[in-house]
Design an enzyme around this catalytic site. Structure first.
Site, PDB file in Angstrom:
ATOM      1  N   ASP A  49      55.706  35.075  99.753  1.00 38.57           N
ATOM      2  CA  ASP A  49      56.538  35.967 100.571  1.00 38.57           C
ATOM      3  C   ASP A  49      55.984  36.151 101.978  1.00 38.57           C
ATOM      4  OD1 ASP A  49      57.761  38.344  98.088  1.00 38.57           O
ATOM      5  OD2 ASP A  49      57.894  36.178  98.276  1.00 38.57           O
ATOM      6  N   ASP A  53      57.897  35.412 105.399  1.00 33.95           N
ATOM      7  CA  ASP A  53      58.132  36.438 106.421  1.00 33.95           C
ATOM      8  C   ASP A  53      57.578  36.009 107.770  1.00 33.95           C
ATOM      9  OD1 ASP A  53      57.681  39.282 104.191  1.00 33.95           O
ATOM     10  OD2 ASP A  53      59.409  38.006 104.634  1.00 33.95           O
ATOM     11  N   SER A  98      64.059  43.997  71.362  1.00 32.17           N
ATOM     12  CA  SER A  98      63.449  42.770  70.834  1.00 32.17           C
ATOM     13  C   SER A  98      63.261  42.963  69.326  1.00 32.17           C
ATOM     14  CB  SER A  98      62.147  42.469  71.551  1.00 32.17           C
ATOM     15  OG  SER A  98      61.320  43.582  71.478  1.00 32.17           O
ATOM     16  N   LEU A  99      62.630  42.010  68.681  1.00 30.20           N
ATOM     17  CA  LEU A  99      62.482  42.065  67.226  1.00 30.20           C
ATOM     18  C   LEU A  99      61.012  42.112  66.853  1.00 30.20           C
ATOM     19  CD1 LEU A  99      65.025  39.236  66.318  1.00 30.20           C
ATOM     20  CD2 LEU A  99      65.287  41.654  65.766  1.00 30.20           C
ATOM     21  N   GLU A 133      69.255  33.860  59.580  1.00 30.36           N
ATOM     22  CA  GLU A 133      69.831  32.882  60.509  1.00 30.36           C
ATOM     23  C   GLU A 133      68.751  32.401  61.468  1.00 30.36           C
ATOM     24  OE1 GLU A 133      71.792  36.399  61.757  1.00 30.36           O
ATOM     25  OE2 GLU A 133      71.726  35.763  63.863  1.00 30.36           O
ATOM     26  N   LYS A 135      66.474  31.755  64.638  1.00 29.24           N
ATOM     27  CA  LYS A 135      66.185  32.476  65.879  1.00 29.24           C
ATOM     28  C   LYS A 135      66.229  31.442  67.002  1.00 29.24           C
ATOM     29  CE  LYS A 135      62.955  35.773  67.908  1.00 29.24           C
ATOM     30  NZ  LYS A 135      62.744  35.166  69.211  1.00 29.24           N
ATOM     31  N   ASP A 137      65.885  29.693  70.480  1.00 28.65           N
ATOM     32  CA  ASP A 137      64.917  29.830  71.565  1.00 28.65           C
ATOM     33  C   ASP A 137      65.618  29.634  72.911  1.00 28.65           C
ATOM     34  OD1 ASP A 137      62.532  30.272  72.727  1.00 28.65           O
ATOM     35  OD2 ASP A 137      61.583  28.395  72.099  1.00 28.65           O
ATOM     36  N   GLU A 191      72.822  34.252  72.349  1.00 22.37           N
ATOM     37  CA  GLU A 191      71.790  33.482  73.040  1.00 22.37           C
ATOM     38  C   GLU A 191      72.383  32.298  73.783  1.00 22.37           C
ATOM     39  OE1 GLU A 191      68.972  35.012  72.385  1.00 22.37           O
ATOM     40  OE2 GLU A 191      67.337  33.670  72.947  1.00 22.37           O
ATOM     41  N   TYR A 243      75.427  36.435  67.966  1.00 20.29           N
ATOM     42  CA  TYR A 243      74.763  36.904  66.742  1.00 20.29           C
ATOM     43  C   TYR A 243      74.692  38.422  66.619  1.00 20.29           C
ATOM     44  CZ  TYR A 243      70.838  36.792  70.045  1.00 20.29           C
ATOM     45  OH  TYR A 243      70.048  36.943  71.144  1.00 20.29           O
ATOM     46  N   LYS A 307      68.319  40.233  58.821  1.00 19.27           N
ATOM     47  CA  LYS A 307      68.933  41.520  59.179  1.00 19.27           C
ATOM     48  C   LYS A 307      69.516  42.156  57.925  1.00 19.27           C
ATOM     49  CE  LYS A 307      70.265  39.503  63.578  1.00 19.27           C
ATOM     50  NZ  LYS A 307      71.304  38.849  64.366  1.00 19.27           N
ATOM     51  N   LYS A 331      58.603  34.140  62.167  1.00 18.55           N
ATOM     52  CA  LYS A 331      58.307  33.078  63.132  1.00 18.55           C
ATOM     53  C   LYS A 331      57.746  31.831  62.449  1.00 18.55           C
ATOM     54  CE  LYS A 331      58.683  34.030  67.107  1.00 18.55           C
ATOM     55  NZ  LYS A 331      57.968  34.867  68.063  1.00 18.55           N
ATOM     56  N   CYS A 435      27.792  47.075  81.884  1.00 21.12           N
ATOM     57  CA  CYS A 435      29.089  46.694  82.452  1.00 21.12           C
ATOM     58  C   CYS A 435      28.878  45.646  83.558  1.00 21.12           C
ATOM     59  CB  CYS A 435      29.763  47.934  83.024  1.00 21.12           C
ATOM     60  SG  CYS A 435      31.271  47.550  83.933  1.00 21.12           S
ATOM     61  N   CYS A 438      30.003  47.494  87.061  1.00 24.44           N
ATOM     62  CA  CYS A 438      29.337  48.622  87.723  1.00 24.44           C
ATOM     63  C   CYS A 438      27.917  48.829  87.209  1.00 24.44           C
ATOM     64  CB  CYS A 438      30.147  49.906  87.551  1.00 24.44           C
ATOM     65  SG  CYS A 438      30.101  50.574  85.881  1.00 24.44           S
ATOM     66  N   CYS A 453      32.220  50.431  78.803  1.00 25.97           N
ATOM     67  CA  CYS A 453      31.465  50.816  79.983  1.00 25.97           C
ATOM     68  C   CYS A 453      31.496  52.331  80.063  1.00 25.97           C
ATOM     69  CB  CYS A 453      32.130  50.202  81.213  1.00 25.97           C
ATOM     70  SG  CYS A 453      31.711  51.013  82.748  1.00 25.97           S
ATOM     71  N   CYS A 459      33.330  53.293  87.857  1.00 26.90           N
ATOM     72  CA  CYS A 459      33.424  51.846  87.618  1.00 26.90           C
ATOM     73  C   CYS A 459      34.660  51.308  88.343  1.00 26.90           C
ATOM     74  CB  CYS A 459      33.531  51.573  86.125  1.00 26.90           C
ATOM     75  SG  CYS A 459      33.781  49.821  85.786  1.00 26.90           S
TER      76      CYS A 459
HETATM   77  S1  IVH Z   1      69.181  39.825  66.872  1.00 26.66           S
HETATM   78  C1  IVH Z   1      68.464  44.308  67.838  1.00 26.66           C
HETATM   79  N1  IVH Z   1      69.445  37.305  66.259  1.00 26.66           N
HETATM   80  O1  IVH Z   1      65.286  37.040  69.943  1.00 26.66           O
HETATM   81  C2  IVH Z   1      68.195  42.879  67.569  1.00 26.66           C
HETATM   82  N2  IVH Z   1      68.131  37.852  68.162  1.00 26.66           N
HETATM   83  O2  IVH Z   1      62.818  38.599  69.783  1.00 26.66           O
HETATM   84  C3  IVH Z   1      69.023  41.973  68.362  1.00 26.66           C
HETATM   85  N3  IVH Z   1      67.255  35.903  69.341  1.00 26.66           N
HETATM   86  O3  IVH Z   1      66.099  39.389  72.396  1.00 26.66           O
HETATM   87  C4  IVH Z   1      68.572  40.585  68.303  1.00 26.66           C
HETATM   88  N4  IVH Z   1      68.142  34.374  68.047  1.00 26.66           N
HETATM   89  O4  IVH Z   1      67.175  37.093  72.554  1.00 26.66           O
HETATM   90  C5  IVH Z   1      68.884  38.189  67.103  1.00 26.66           C
HETATM   91  N5  IVH Z   1      69.807  35.124  65.640  1.00 26.66           N
HETATM   92  C6  IVH Z   1      69.262  35.984  66.459  1.00 26.66           C
HETATM   93  C7  IVH Z   1      68.485  35.580  67.561  1.00 26.66           C
HETATM   94  C8  IVH Z   1      67.923  36.550  68.384  1.00 26.66           C
HETATM   95  C9  IVH Z   1      67.404  34.587  69.124  1.00 26.66           C
HETATM   96  C10 IVH Z   1      66.452  36.462  70.439  1.00 26.66           C
HETATM   97  C11 IVH Z   1      67.128  37.541  71.240  1.00 26.66           C
HETATM   98  C12 IVH Z   1      66.223  38.734  71.169  1.00 26.66           C
HETATM   99  C13 IVH Z   1      64.927  38.107  70.776  1.00 26.66           C
HETATM  100  C14 IVH Z   1      64.084  39.094  70.024  1.00 26.66           C
END
Ligand code: IVH
Length: 714
Positions: A49, A53, A98-99, A133, A135, A137, A191, A243, A307, A331, A435, A438, A453, A459
């Site tokens: 930046d 600038d 997120s999950l 189902e 996940k 990416d 997604e 989803y 779910k 995962k 430390c 410090c 520390c 510090c």
């Molecule tokens: S359900 C409240 N289903 O994973 C929960 N998420 O780590 C709503 N993702 O932010 C998410 N496949 O971007 C759900 N079959 C799936 C998914 C999925 C990918 C992503 C999604 C979420 C992230 C969470």
């Protein structure tokens, strides 16, 4: 890359000849246009930046001296081309969460057990159905339809505020622009991803045309979706799986599975590997099938999402602060790679913890180059786990060792194993007892794996980490003053910021002092003005944020909110913590009666307020602020908002955990013991001394049904 060697860029404008000026303006127009393209179109800035600038200022200065040389494509006429926030913002009415993660079979059984316990479905013959189902990416996207027409598409952003990428979403084939027979208002979530074939073809095209290539399909999808120019997105082959959903004017169905089928009927692509599973064993079997099919799917997935199927159960289970209780991501195992450990560095954190970091020979793990990994603490390096038992068969880790590195999810890389047959260093690593920042003694308290520390505020590492925490997103979140900038001010002896209060005196010091911020290190007139404005805006701050921002050990964001809600205002909180005696008295008891506050956290809080140096620093900060009492706006609807509730006896309609979560979702404070501050005691059968005490104190006592009726959930 800009032609930074162009001598005109660094020559004073008043010595330029007309020819030199003409050349310089042409070069600047080219360089600034390249920089804009790299930043906006390719998602890959090539200059920082400050350099940008500087070039822009130089261009304006030359134009001011030679107005007749100003070009038709002058960069001065391109307004705000560099604005980081090129997209307008969209507030998610329902947070995009997120999950939580499961990494092995045991975690899946735990997930099922936790849910059954919460819902009180404890007998094995009562089935509990889940959907399972892949996940995907990619990047999540929320699509809002009104009367069947797509009106907004928003990225997840920080979960609360995303970017408006509607023009881009309209170019994605899988996303219908109009749907029929849908609820009047429908927000579809899913997604955006890129298939392997499309990704390979895109990279080949980019390479041929000299454009940016992407490291993996996820980055390609993210970069393509976040294009300010939607014609570029339209040339990128993006796909979409639906989803989930957000706001709805009427429910889609009663179950997760039927809701997703309804989305399919409306014209959305849903993942064909979505399946109902009625036990953790069935979930794991489907996970194994999906893992086996993974290589042939043609797109990247990084796990399987489970779910709870019944939406009524999902509603009862609700959410933790950032994840739903009713879903989890199982995962796939992390990828592994061997590399050399070049060195062990020690970083000193906000609370003084000495954290060893492995500096690695860079190595690619799952598509990402890894050069650092966490080594946790000194026991971990020595081959001892958190439970005192040997890890890695008791093998220690030494500099120069060949180590196996892995990444699990988005977390910091870790070390899985060490190959001692290749060891070159004969002596074990010696963890420092002072430390490194410090030189204060670094000590390990009994039962603590971490060496800390003892320098506290003296510090510099702790002080700067506290400042970074102070300006972080969940704390003061000052625009234009992030971790990088506070570190800069911390080291700057002319306008130093050594503690939070100094941030708020910066403007006065800048105005009255000898050294000005303007014209230094990328700060222009506008950026200085903006920074001071942003700081001033945060002088008014809600109590929970303030408390969290102090960086008190053991006090996380949600505990800070809990405590703030209980005390209501700064004066009350401050008085209590200043006069509390650790382990004794009414104030201490009240602090501990807050559900979620234990003795360790309470001790840490009281110590922070009673340590003279820390306290003086807090007081200097408070003098600069207007601390707001806890707002209860959203909750004022509920008759129990702001009330302190205690549960006792056996609850029959819900479990204790559920009762607590539901009470809190109505704005009530849940406490573990009855006192004069208790408003309601909910007493189930078998209630004992608490009920008697409540009656003596004149506290309202309700049975479970009356409570459910009161919160309007009957
Ligand atoms: S359900 C409240 N289903 O994973 C929960 N998420 O780590 C709503 N993702 O932010 C998410 N496949 O971007 C759900 N079959 C799936 C998914 C999925 C990918 C992503 C999604 C979420 C992230 C969470």
């Amino acid at each position: 890359m800009p032609n930074l060697q162009n001598t005109a860029y660094d020559s004073p404008v008043d010595v330029l000849t007309e020819d030199q000026a003409r050349d310089a303006l042409a070069a600047l127009a080219q360089d600034l246009s390249d920089a804009n393209k790299a930043y906006h179109t390719d998602d890959a800035p090539k200059i920082d930046d400050a350099t940008y600038d500087h070039l822009k200022r130089k261009n304006a200065e030359i134009e001011a001296r030679f107005p007749h040389l100003k070009r038709a494509d002058s960069p001065s006429d391109q307004v705000g081309a560099r604005a980081a926030d090129g997209f307008s913002k969209v507030a998610h009415e329902i947070k995009m969460l997120s999950l939580g993660n499961a990494f092995d079979d045991a975690d899946v059984f735990d997930f099922d057990e936790r849910i059954r316990k919460y819902l009180n479905i404890t007998t094995a013959d009562e089935t509990l159905a889940y959907t399972a189902e892949p996940k995907i990416d990619g990047v999540s996207l929320a699509l809002t339809y009104k009367n069947g027409a797509l009106i907004t598409a928003a990225t997840r952003g920080d979960g609360e505020i995303g970017e408006n990428v509607t023009a881009n979403a309209l170019t994605i084939q899988d996303i219908p622009q109009h749907i029929e027979n849908a609820p009047e208002l429908l927000e579809v979530r899913g997604e955006v991803y890129m298939s392997h074939a499309d990704f390979a073809a895109l990279n080949a095209r980019q390479e041929a045309t000299g454009g940016k290539t992407f490291a993996n399909p996820r980055n390609a999808a993210a970069g393509s979706l976040r294009q300010l120019d939607s014609t570029i997105t339209s040339e990128r082959p993006l796909r979409f799986f639906a989803y989930a959903w957000g706001v709805l004017s009427s429910p889609l169905a009663d179950t997760q599975f039927a809701s997703i089928e309804r989305l399919a009927a409306l014209g959305f692509a849903i993942n064909p590997l979505t399946k109902i599973c009625k036990s953790p064993e069935a979930l794991i079997a489907h996970y194994t099938d999906i893992a086996a099919a993974r290589a042939d799917l043609g797109y990247d997935i990084d796990g399987v999402v489970y779910k709870v199927d019944a939406l009524a159960y999902q509603r009862r289970l609700g959410f933790r602060s950032t994840t739903p209780r009713w879903a989890i991501a199982h995962k796939f195992p992390a990828e592994l790679a061997w590399t050399r450990l070049n060195a062990i560095d020690i970083q000193v954190g906000r609370t003084g913890a000495l954290s060893p970091v492995a500096r690695l020979q860079p190595v690619t793990v799952g598509g990402v180059v890894v050069s650092n990994a966490t080594l946790h603490n000194e026991d971990y390096i020595a081959g001892i786990g958190g439970d005192g038992q040997p890890i890695r068969d008791g093998q220690d880790i030494r500099c120069g060792d060949m180590v196996q590195v892995y990444r699990a999810g988005d977390v910091i890389p870790k070390i899985a194993a060490v190959d001692i047959s290749k060891r070159t260093q004969s002596k074990p690593y010696v963890f420092p007892d002072h430390c490194p920042e410090c030189a204060s003694p670094a000590i390990r308290e009994d039962g603590d794996a971490v060496r800390r520390c003892t320098g506290g505020l003296i510090c510099p590492a702790q002080a700067v980490e506290r400042l970074k925490h102070f300006v972080s997103r969940a704390a003061f979140d000052i625009e234009g003053l992030g971790a990088k900038q506070v570190a800069y001010f911390f080291d700057d002896d002319t306008l130093p910021v050594k503690e939070p209060a100094d941030i708020f005196t910066l403007k006065d010091r800048d105005e009255t002092g000898f050294t000005k911020l303007e014209n230094r290190d990328g700060f222009g007139k506008t950026s200085v003005k903006k920074l001071f404005q942003a700081i001033d805006e945060k002088r008014t701050i809600p109590l929970n944020r303030l408390l969290f921002s102090l960086g008190i050990r053991h006090l996380g964001e949600s505990s800070a909110a809990l405590i703030a809600r209980h005390y209501g205002g700064w004066a009350t909180l401050e008085r209590a913590l200043t006069t509390a005696t650790i382990g004794d008295g009414d104030i201490w008891d009240y602090l501990l009666s807050i559900d979620g506050v234990g003795a360790v956290m309470a001790t840490s809080l009281v110590m922070a307020f009673q340590n003279p140096a820390e306290r003086a620093s807090i007081d200097r900060l408070i003098a600069q602020l207007d601390v707001q009492d806890m707002p209860q706006v959203a909750l004022s609807q509920s008759p129990v908002a702001g009330k302190t509730v205690v549960f006792t006896g056996t609850l029959e309609k819900m479990t204790r955990a559920e009762a607590k979560a539901r009470a809190e979702s109505h704005g009530a404070k849940v406490s573990g013991s009855v006192s004069a501050k208790t408003d309601i005691l909910v007493a189930g059968p078998g209630a004992g001394s608490k009920a008697t005490k409540a009656e003596t104190l004149g506290v309202t006592v309700l049975d479970e049904d009356a409570w459910i009726a009161l919160i309007g959930e009957a």
